[in-house]
Design an enzyme around this catalytic site. Sequence first.
Site, PDB file in Angstrom:
ATOM      1  N   GLY A  59       0.794  -1.113  -0.054  1.00 52.07           N
ATOM      2  CA  GLY A  59      -0.102   0.051  -0.071  1.00 52.07           C
ATOM      3  C   GLY A  59       1.043   1.223   0.041  1.00 52.07           C
ATOM      4  O   GLY A  59       2.153   1.132   0.240  1.00 52.07           O
ATOM      5  N   GLY A  80       0.326  -5.374   0.643  1.00 51.76           N
ATOM      6  CA  GLY A  80      -0.711  -5.174   0.057  1.00 51.76           C
ATOM      7  C   GLY A  80      -0.602  -5.877  -1.305  1.00 51.76           C
ATOM      8  O   GLY A  80      -1.587  -6.324  -1.662  1.00 51.76           O
ATOM      9  N   GLU A 109       6.360  -5.570   7.726  1.00 51.10           N
ATOM     10  CA  GLU A 109       5.738  -4.321   8.627  1.00 51.10           C
ATOM     11  C   GLU A 109       6.273  -4.227  10.061  1.00 51.10           C
ATOM     12  O   GLU A 109       6.356  -3.038  10.297  1.00 51.10           O
ATOM     13  CB  GLU A 109       4.081  -4.597   8.661  1.00 51.10           C
ATOM     14  N   ASP A 140      -1.209  -6.944   7.611  1.00 50.98           N
ATOM     15  CA  ASP A 140      -2.466  -6.615   7.491  1.00 50.98           C
ATOM     16  C   ASP A 140      -3.077  -7.423   6.268  1.00 50.98           C
ATOM     17  O   ASP A 140      -2.418  -8.427   5.785  1.00 50.98           O
ATOM     18  CB  ASP A 140      -2.732  -5.182   7.367  1.00 50.98           C
TER      19      ASP A 140
END
Length: 352
Positions: free
Chosen positions: A67, A115, A138, A146
């Site tokens: 992302g 992402g 992350e 996520d």
Amino acid sequence: MHSIDEVIIGRQGSAGLIRLNRPQALNSLTLPMIRAIEAALADFAADPSVASVIVRGEGDRAFCAGGDIRLLHESGKRGSPDAETFWREEFRLNHAIARYPKPYVALMDGITMGGGVGLSSHGSHRVATERTRLAMPETGIGYFPDVGATWLLPRAPGEAGTWMGLTGLAIHAADAIQARLADHCVASSDLSALIEAIGALPAAASPADVHGVIAGMAISAGESRLTVHRNMIDRALAYDTVEDIQEALAREAGDFAAETRQIIGTRSPTSLKLTLRLLRAGRNSASLAECLDRELGACLRILYNPDFYEGVRAAVIDKDRNPKWSPASLAEVEDAAIDRFFVPAQPPLFAM
């Protein structure tokens, strides 16, 4: 069709094509890109002449690097709703991919991180190449895995997903297949031919037909490091606290255990503890939707976590690769501080 400059929508015979077109940014996702992908998937699902969907990244470096971290960082700094909007729409897209009614083929050529894993590993047909570099990195930026990774990683064999989530290290095609994040390895130079072959299938082609085409072009992915070291990984990373994992790694012989322990020691202590809690919760969850909803609640709290801003600063903005975490040690991270990340988002992503 819903083409925009950064997402090119097209056709190859019976296959719908979605091409991520931000090669200068490693095809990292923006909100308009997410919306264009979602709209294209809806159009292809409703079109009886489309048998399958193929997603690939433009350029020669990445499928999708994740992302738009800068957008999330800036949104949090400003207190704007942009970050929450991004996460809500991205997570709904991840869920739609997992439930997509037609074969969804992701060509994970090059960097596939964050992402990008959400865009690929929830799909029905995941194709790695010899150039695949897959990671959920992350914990190194004060964040946590996520995009449904807290559903995917706990379902890898043994503790491979725990190793991936805590270290954030990149894995290759063989490891991605071993971790059940990819299905086959196809040579990068053969991807155009693969697209043509899938597109040549009739409109009534089944998932098994698509699988057969991919399997027919698959090559050996080589040796998996996660398989070679599986016994050690399963022993040392089975604990439910990061402190116990680090102590267990210290007892293990060999360079792999030492490297794992050293890397974990450089990550955000808060992110490490949060990640492990989320992975263990994901292991006991009944659905991807449940995990995504839990992740969204943690995302909204991460905007109040100083490590997120410090991690993005060190990795993306100043690029000094020298974050100063706060708290600086695992011992200083209180359980109550992690509990605060488990407040459900309102409204929830999905009606449970």
